[in-house]
Design a protein around this motif. Structure first.
Motif, PDB file in Angstrom:
ATOM      1  N   CYS A 320       0.822  -1.206   0.000  1.00 25.07           N
ATOM      2  CA  CYS A 320       0.000   0.000   0.000  1.00 25.07           C
ATOM      3  C   CYS A 320       0.861   1.262   0.000  1.00 25.07           C
ATOM      4  N   TYR A 423      -6.171   0.529   3.758  1.00 22.97           N
ATOM      5  CA  TYR A 423      -5.221   1.649   3.765  1.00 22.97           C
ATOM      6  C   TYR A 423      -5.917   2.968   3.437  1.00 22.97           C
ATOM      7  N   ARG A 488      -2.249   2.309   9.532  1.00 22.62           N
ATOM      8  CA  ARG A 488      -1.186   3.266   9.191  1.00 22.62           C
ATOM      9  C   ARG A 488      -0.318   3.644  10.384  1.00 22.62           C
TER      10      ARG A 488
END
Length: 566
Positions: A320, A423, A488
């Motif tokens: 990602c 993501y 993240r």
């Protein structure tokens, strides 16, 4: 990054200092003639001296990939390693349809097999999917299902038989073996879904790193870490980690079925090779379990909690990245959606296998929405296609998912697409088709970030209702954005972590200190059955002694009383 005299020595941030770079900096400064240049280089030298470094020899890596979607993420690792100065050699077959012979990132060794591997044939999976959907939709008899399942097991056995021939072709080719030996590789990087690389690495006595989620028997954790089926879903069983009694029974059934399939259908091909080339006592699974490091394509934002091991590094979502600007014509189409936004749809490479009746039902539902739709669909054009729907043969999926106007993603549940959705925080309408896709979309559904439909029972009304719920119920997007924030929030990007640990194994010529040797234990010792039997025997003996003593004392007391009475 600073390169020294040759391509072999590099300096990578961060790390601990293992070599003194002061002489190098002073030598560079002494070579400069300009006062301004000296000042700049002195400042650079101060920075270098104040930053921890570790030296890495740019090494040689031998890669054994798996074709299809697995190659997509392996290729990303190869590109990352190439960018850090490593020399990559990829072993491919002549029939490979994704792994190209020529690339700017790697050299290749092409091996011609007696017959192509099924997984390298696009039509194999399209045909397989079509047959499966036909059986499920028509409500075929038990006999038809058993016949299909038998064909599936035969196809699985043939695939691994074909894949095992790669090892034979390498080992029996003396010139190729000499070429590999003379290259002095530092590491083997392999996807053990088709484990030819495991045997080659063992033969060459090279450290091994897996880019893995699936192995021959299913999910990789099951062969290296304790995996109680009471709360760990097994491969092929779409349940959560909070199971009812019936779900636990179903999970146990799938676990035993997987073990039987692996033992009787898959492993014999590789066990035969292990005994042929490494001796009668060689065990293929010991070679598999003895790898140095497992780069597991898993993130526990998505995966259910489970036990793990020190030599497992989690790199889920390593592919990602932030989105890039769209091509102008695609950007114009997206912007034309106004406040309603766009919906993406992609069912991977298997989309050509969906019957036209199903795709036409989907198209009819899309036509009733105010949103615009971008649909990756290389197959036959569906009926009932609305003016709001754009059919494309390829689309920049990551860039579209990261676009602020994207509202939902209709997907089959492939791992790469799932992680890109997480993501970018885009909720998913899941249409699982094969393999792990059912489990993948279930994990999102349990977390309130997806809605799942059965393709075999799909019609335009059901599809439309599910899509409207996904679009208009805020909880789906909120839950997915929460997963995105968790995913993240890492100290190191998963790609950087993967590259670091590959280089770690190269620097230290393995990682045996992280690997348990428990796989070498007999099954009864691993489960401590011998210890329990020993303890049970001791307790039984002590119990028998106590009983015998009490009985002896009782009988003696009885005799004494009898003697007194007489």
């Amino acid at each position: 990054m600073l390169k020294a005299d040759s391509k072999k020595t590099r300096f990578i941030v961060p790390g601990r200092c293992v070599m003194n770079v002061t002489p190098l900096i002073l030598r560079i400064v002494a070579m400069q003639t300009s006062r301004g240049q000296c000042c700049v280089l002195v400042l650079a030298g101060v920075f270098l001296l104040s930053t921890p470094y570790h030296a890495v020899q740019a090494g040689k890596i031998l890669v054994f990939p798996v074709d299809g979607s697995h190659w997509v993420n392996m290729n990303l690792l190869i590109q990352g390693l190439h960018a850090r100065g490593h020399q990559i050699t990829v072993v491919r077959t002549a029939s490979s349809w994704y792994v190209k012979e020529n690339s700017p990132y790697y050299d290749s060794i092409t091996v011609t097999l007696p017959e192509p591997i099924n997984i390298e044939d696009e039509e194999f999976f399209v045909s397989f999917l079509s047959k499966m959907l036909e059986i499920q939709r028509s409500g075929a008899s038990l006999l038809a299902f058993i016949k299909f399942y038998w064909e599936m097991m035969t196809g699985l056995s043939n695939m691994h038989r074909q894949a095992s021939q790669l090892v034979v072709e390498i080992f029996e080719n003396q010139a190729l073996m000499e070429q590999i030996q003379k290259a002095h590789y530092d590491l083997v990087l392999t996807d053990p879904g088709l484990p030819a690389g495991v045997l080659v690495a063992h033969k060459m006595k090279l450290p091994t790193v897996f880019n893995v989620r699936w192995i021959t028997s299913g999910e990789g954790h099951f062969v290296i870490a304790p995996s109680p089926v009471s709360y760990v879903p097994t491969s092929g069983c779409a349940v959560s980690d909070k199971m009812t009694f019936l779900e636990r029974a179903k999970n146990m059934f799938h676990y035993l079925l997987n073990m039987c399939i692996d033992h009787f259908v898959v492993s014999p091909h590789y066990d035969q090779l292990a005994k042929r080339y490494f001796g009668p006592d060689a065990n293929f699974y010991h070679m598999l379990q003895g790898t140095d490091l497992w780069l597991m394509r898993v993130d526990f934002v998505f995966e259910f909690p489970r036990l793990t091991m020190p030599n497992v590094v989690y790199i889920g979502g390593f592919q990602c990245k932030p989105s890039k600007p769209l091509p102008p014509e695609l950007e114009d189409f997206v912007q034309g959606s106004g406040d309603d936004g766009v919906i993406l749809m992609s069912l991977g490479t298997l989309v050509k296998g969906l019957p036209i009746e199903i795709t036409s039902e989907i198209a009819a539902a899309f036509a009733q929405l105010p949103q615009r739709v971008i649909w990756r669909h290389p197959g036959e054009r569906p009926h009932n296609l609305g003016n709001n729907t754009l059919l494309v043969k390829w689309m920049p999926q990551n860039d579209l998912l990261g676009h602020p106007k994207t509202r939902a993603f209709v997907a089959h549940g492939g791992t790469n697409g799932i992680y890109e959705s997480i993501y970018h925080g885009v909720p998913v309408l899941g249409l699982p088709l094969l393999f792990d896709q059912f489990e993948n979309v279930l994990r999102l559904e349990v977390r309130g970030a997806a809605k799942v439909l059965d393709v075999t029972k799909l019609n335009s009304q059901r599809f439309l209702e599910a899509l409207r719920e996904l679009l208009h119920e805020p909880s789906y997007r909120e839950n997915m954005q929460r997963l995105s924030r968790l995913h993240r929030d890492k100290p190191v990007h998963p790609m950087d972590s993967a590259l670091y640990w590959i280089e770690f194994v190269m620097r230290h010529k393995g990682a045996a200190h992280l690997r348990t040797e428990s796989y070498k234990m007999p099954w009864y010792s691993y489960h401590s059955l011998d210890v329990m039997a020993f303890l049970l025997a001791i307790v039984s003996i002590l119990g028998a002694i106590v009983v015998a003593t009490v009985r002896f004392m009782f009988l003696r007391l009885c005799r004494n009383r009898k003697s007194k009475l007489e």
